[in-house]
Motif scaffolding. Structure first.
Motif, PDB file in Angstrom:
ATOM      1  N   THR A 332       0.838  -1.194   0.000  1.00  0.00           N
ATOM      2  CA  THR A 332       0.000   0.000   0.000  1.00  0.00           C
ATOM      3  C   THR A 332       0.879   1.253   0.000  1.00  0.00           C
ATOM      4  O   THR A 332       2.106   1.174   0.025  1.00  0.00           O
ATOM      5  N   ARG A 333       0.240   2.407  -0.013  1.00  0.00           N
ATOM      6  CA  ARG A 333       0.972   3.675  -0.085  1.00  0.00           C
ATOM      7  C   ARG A 333       1.786   3.938   1.175  1.00  0.00           C
ATOM      8  O   ARG A 333       2.919   4.395   1.117  1.00  0.00           O
ATOM      9  N   ASP A 334       1.197   3.628   2.352  1.00  0.00           N
ATOM     10  CA  ASP A 334       1.858   3.940   3.615  1.00  0.00           C
ATOM     11  C   ASP A 334       1.235   3.098   4.722  1.00  0.00           C
ATOM     12  O   ASP A 334       0.331   2.285   4.477  1.00  0.00           O
ATOM     13  N   GLU A 335       1.705   3.293   5.939  1.00  0.00           N
ATOM     14  CA  GLU A 335       1.214   2.502   7.068  1.00  0.00           C
ATOM     15  C   GLU A 335      -0.272   2.730   7.312  1.00  0.00           C
ATOM     16  O   GLU A 335      -1.004   1.800   7.658  1.00  0.00           O
ATOM     17  N   ALA A 336      -0.724   3.961   7.126  1.00  0.00           N
ATOM     18  CA  ALA A 336      -2.152   4.245   7.305  1.00  0.00           C
ATOM     19  C   ALA A 336      -2.981   3.475   6.291  1.00  0.00           C
ATOM     20  O   ALA A 336      -4.059   2.957   6.608  1.00  0.00           O
ATOM     21  N   GLY A 337      -2.480   3.390   5.055  1.00  0.00           N
ATOM     22  CA  GLY A 337      -3.179   2.631   4.027  1.00  0.00           C
ATOM     23  C   GLY A 337      -3.254   1.161   4.379  1.00  0.00           C
ATOM     24  O   GLY A 337      -4.284   0.503   4.166  1.00  0.00           O
ATOM     25  N   ALA A 338      -2.174   0.612   4.917  1.00  0.00           N
ATOM     26  CA  ALA A 338      -2.162  -0.802   5.302  1.00  0.00           C
ATOM     27  C   ALA A 338      -3.171  -1.069   6.409  1.00  0.00           C
ATOM     28  O   ALA A 338      -3.918  -2.060   6.370  1.00  0.00           O
ATOM     29  N   ARG A 339      -3.217  -0.197   7.393  1.00  0.00           N
ATOM     30  CA  ARG A 339      -4.175  -0.390   8.489  1.00  0.00           C
ATOM     31  C   ARG A 339      -5.605  -0.285   7.983  1.00  0.00           C
ATOM     32  O   ARG A 339      -6.485  -1.040   8.418  1.00  0.00           O
ATOM     33  N   LEU A 340      -5.843   0.640   7.049  1.00  0.00           N
ATOM     34  CA  LEU A 340      -7.191   0.770   6.486  1.00  0.00           C
ATOM     35  C   LEU A 340      -7.582  -0.493   5.725  1.00  0.00           C
ATOM     36  O   LEU A 340      -8.726  -0.972   5.841  1.00  0.00           O
ATOM     37  N   MET A 341      -6.659  -1.070   4.950  1.00  0.00           N
ATOM     38  CA  MET A 341      -6.974  -2.282   4.204  1.00  0.00           C
ATOM     39  C   MET A 341      -7.287  -3.436   5.151  1.00  0.00           C
ATOM     40  O   MET A 341      -8.247  -4.189   4.921  1.00  0.00           O
ATOM     41  N   VAL A 342      -6.508  -3.578   6.226  1.00  0.00           N
ATOM     42  CA  VAL A 342      -6.802  -4.624   7.206  1.00  0.00           C
ATOM     43  C   VAL A 342      -8.195  -4.421   7.789  1.00  0.00           C
ATOM     44  O   VAL A 342      -8.976  -5.380   7.921  1.00  0.00           O
ATOM     45  N   ASP A 343      -8.539  -3.181   8.122  1.00  0.00           N
ATOM     46  CA  ASP A 343      -9.863  -2.896   8.674  1.00  0.00           C
ATOM     47  C   ASP A 343     -10.965  -3.265   7.681  1.00  0.00           C
ATOM     48  O   ASP A 343     -11.990  -3.855   8.057  1.00  0.00           O
ATOM     49  N   ARG A 344     -10.753  -2.927   6.410  1.00  0.00           N
ATOM     50  CA  ARG A 344     -11.794  -3.195   5.407  1.00  0.00           C
ATOM     51  C   ARG A 344     -11.929  -4.690   5.125  1.00  0.00           C
ATOM     52  O   ARG A 344     -13.043  -5.207   4.992  1.00  0.00           O
ATOM     53  N   PHE A 345     -10.800  -5.388   5.031  1.00  0.00           N
ATOM     54  CA  PHE A 345     -10.870  -6.828   4.815  1.00  0.00           C
ATOM     55  C   PHE A 345     -11.521  -7.516   6.013  1.00  0.00           C
ATOM     56  O   PHE A 345     -12.338  -8.436   5.855  1.00  0.00           O
ATOM     57  N   SER A 346     -11.172  -7.069   7.215  1.00  0.00           N
ATOM     58  CA  SER A 346     -11.767  -7.654   8.419  1.00  0.00           C
ATOM     59  C   SER A 346     -13.266  -7.379   8.469  1.00  0.00           C
ATOM     60  O   SER A 346     -14.063  -8.265   8.799  1.00  0.00           O
ATOM     61  N   ALA A 347     -13.655  -6.168   8.130  1.00  0.00           N
ATOM     62  CA  ALA A 347     -15.071  -5.813   8.149  1.00  0.00           C
ATOM     63  C   ALA A 347     -15.854  -6.622   7.125  1.00  0.00           C
ATOM     64  O   ALA A 347     -17.008  -6.999   7.368  1.00  0.00           O
ATOM     65  N   GLU A 348     -15.236  -6.893   5.993  1.00  0.00           N
ATOM     66  CA  GLU A 348     -15.905  -7.683   4.955  1.00  0.00           C
ATOM     67  C   GLU A 348     -16.233  -9.070   5.481  1.00  0.00           C
ATOM     68  O   GLU A 348     -17.332  -9.585   5.293  1.00  0.00           O
ATOM     69  N   LEU A 349     -15.288  -9.684   6.180  1.00  0.00           N
ATOM     70  CA  LEU A 349     -15.521 -11.002   6.753  1.00  0.00           C
ATOM     71  C   LEU A 349     -16.467 -10.940   7.944  1.00  0.00           C
ATOM     72  O   LEU A 349     -17.276 -11.847   8.160  1.00  0.00           O
ATOM     73  N   ALA A 350     -16.365  -9.869   8.714  1.00  0.00           N
ATOM     74  CA  ALA A 350     -17.138  -9.765   9.958  1.00  0.00           C
ATOM     75  C   ALA A 350     -18.641  -9.633   9.724  1.00  0.00           C
ATOM     76  O   ALA A 350     -19.420  -9.790  10.658  1.00  0.00           O
ATOM     77  N   LEU A 351     -19.055  -9.351   8.498  1.00  0.00           N
ATOM     78  CA  LEU A 351     -20.483  -9.244   8.215  1.00  0.00           C
ATOM     79  C   LEU A 351     -21.200 -10.540   8.547  1.00  0.00           C
ATOM     80  O   LEU A 351     -22.356 -10.529   8.982  1.00  0.00           O
ATOM     81  N   ASP A 352     -20.536 -11.680   8.332  1.00  0.00           N
ATOM     82  CA  ASP A 352     -21.170 -12.968   8.650  1.00  0.00           C
ATOM     83  C   ASP A 352     -20.112 -13.989   9.057  1.00  0.00           C
ATOM     84  O   ASP A 352     -20.149 -15.146   8.644  1.00  0.00           O
ATOM     85  N   ALA A 353     -19.129 -13.544   9.842  1.00  0.00           N
ATOM     86  CA  ALA A 353     -17.989 -14.404  10.122  1.00  0.00           C
ATOM     87  C   ALA A 353     -17.815 -14.701  11.593  1.00  0.00           C
ATOM     88  O   ALA A 353     -18.136 -13.890  12.448  1.00  0.00           O
ATOM     89  N   ASP A 354     -17.278 -15.887  11.869  1.00  0.00           N
ATOM     90  CA  ASP A 354     -16.883 -16.262  13.217  1.00  0.00           C
ATOM     91  C   ASP A 354     -15.428 -15.885  13.408  1.00  0.00           C
ATOM     92  O   ASP A 354     -14.556 -16.380  12.695  1.00  0.00           O
TER      93      ASP A 354
END
Length: 410
Positions: A332-354
């Motif tokens: 990603t562009r920077d550390e903030a971008g990496a943290r945002l991607m982790v948050d978005r990927f986690s949120a995508e799974l968390a919609l119906d994830a254990d």
């Protein structure tokens, strides 16, 4: 985000990137079944010090390597052909670019196509026809709409020269038109594609009780390439329009591809960006044909669960590069971008994830249990994002930890 594009074989999992739906990929010698599991719940974030204060020595890396390992060249024409086809993925139009509704993974895809190693029905027959005209390599993608009313299979095949591509087009179209599809209720008949008089296409109708649809199969020569589609929509006009738009986009795009001279395939670098050297390695015997490589932006999007959502994430995070081996790494562009991607990927799974235990010692990491077995974790490492999955959660944790150490060492 890509969970399912790995293969669980003999108790081991090899991750190919971020496609978090049940797709399968063409392996080194056979089709390897992906983790088709769906996941449920919400993420659990590992306890620990703030980002930037990870105790490297405390991470459990198991027996995985932690030092970057530079790679050389393809060395053989066959490996070079695979590397070249992987490069081509960056210049293959994604079905979601044709129709934003086409985001659901369908059939076995994405695939690197090389002579003699295509075992998918329909594609196998088409590949055999292509090989009679010195087919070199290619790349295949496939997506459908959530309502199952529209789908698009799409491939770009390379030939030695434009003459071979023209000759292959005619034979491929003939062979494809002769393949009887499930629930087909009419013979394939010639069909002109609007705006593309060079395209050879056929249409047929299909019926499943109250549901009916039209299928169009087409082949179009474009320089040394043949552009292939099999599309389905509610009627012939809509399906022909889907094919026409695919060609409108794909033609100019493949023109931008700087193809390597076939005679120099063995000289192709396996890791031109250096990111793959910093990615947890996978052996050539375990790697599928879409692994052990790096992808640029469009190539990386081919493997995403929802490429439309991931396009927005890539935009926000400045992501233009993804490597695929035992783990997957996004730059990603920077550390903030990496943290945002982790948050978005986690949120995508968390919609119906254990959720399950996060990686010990890696604050901000998130892990999930896959419904059919196995686990998935995502974590940030500076400006990089790590994805990993394995059968056992402890193994997944070790892969992420080892990948973190390797990125920090590089």
């Amino acid at each position: 985000m890509w969970v399912g594009l790995g293969s669980i074989r003999d108790g081991k999992t090899s991750t190919a990137g971020g496609l978090r739906v049940g797709l399968a990929v063409l392996g080194a010698a056979t089709l390897l079944t992906s983790c088709t599991s769906e996941v449920t719940g919400s993420p659990v974030t590992a306890a620990g010090p703030p980002p930037g204060t990870v105790d490297i020595a405390s991470l459990d890396v198991g027996n995985y390597p932690t030092e970057p390992a530079p790679l050389g060249t393809a060395e053989t024409p066959k490996v070079g052909s695979i590397v070249e086809a992987q490069r081509m993925a960056n210049y293959v139009t994604g079905p979601w670019e044709v129709d934003p509704a086409l985001v659901v993974g369908y059939i076995r895809q994405p695939m690197v196509l090389i002579p003699g190693q295509v075992s998918v029905p329909m594609l196998k027959e088409v590949s055999q026809a292509a090989e009679r005209h010195q087919f070199v390599n290619g790349f295949f993608v496939s997506r459908r709409s959530k309502d199952d009313k529209t789908f698009l299979h799409h491939a770009v095949l390379r030939f030695p020269d434009p003459g071979a591509a023209v000759a292959a087009t005619a034979e491929i179209a003939r062979v494809a038109g002769e393949i009887q599809l499930p629930m087909q209720t009419s013979p394939a008949t010639p069909l002109p594609i609007p705006g593309h008089p060079e395209t050879v296409a056929t249409s047929s109708t299909h019926n499943n009780g109250p549901r009916s649809w039209a299928t169009v199969r087409s082949a179009t020569p474009r320089g040394p390439y043949v552009l292939l589609q099999q599309a389905q929509a509610v009627d012939v006009a809509a399906t022909a329009a889907l094919v026409a738009k695919t060609l409108d986009l794909q033609g100019p795009l493949i023109d931008q591809f700087k193809a390597t001279d076939i005679a120099r395939f063995a000289e192709l670098p396996i890791d031109p960006t250096g990111l793959l050297a910093k990615t947890l390695p996978i052996s050539t015997s375990d790697a599928t044909l879409v692994q052990r490589t790096t992808y640029e932006r469009r190539g990386a999007l081919q493997f995403q669960t929802d490429p439309v959502a991931s396009t927005a994430t890539f935009d926000r995070t400045g992501t233009d590069l993804m490597s695929s081996a035992t783990t997957t790494v996004y730059e990603t562009r920077d550390e903030a971008g990496a943290r945002l991607m982790v948050d978005r990927f986690s949120a995508e799974l968390a919609l119906d994830a254990d959720s399950t235990d996060a990686v010990q010692g890696l604050p901000g990491s998130s892990c999930f249990a896959l419904e059919g077995g196995g686990s998935y974790c995502v974590a940030a490492a500076g400006r990089y994002v790590i994805e990993a999955n394995a059968v056992q959660l402890a193994d997944t944790h070790q892969r992420v930890a080892a990948q973190y150490v390797m990125l920090m060492a590089g």
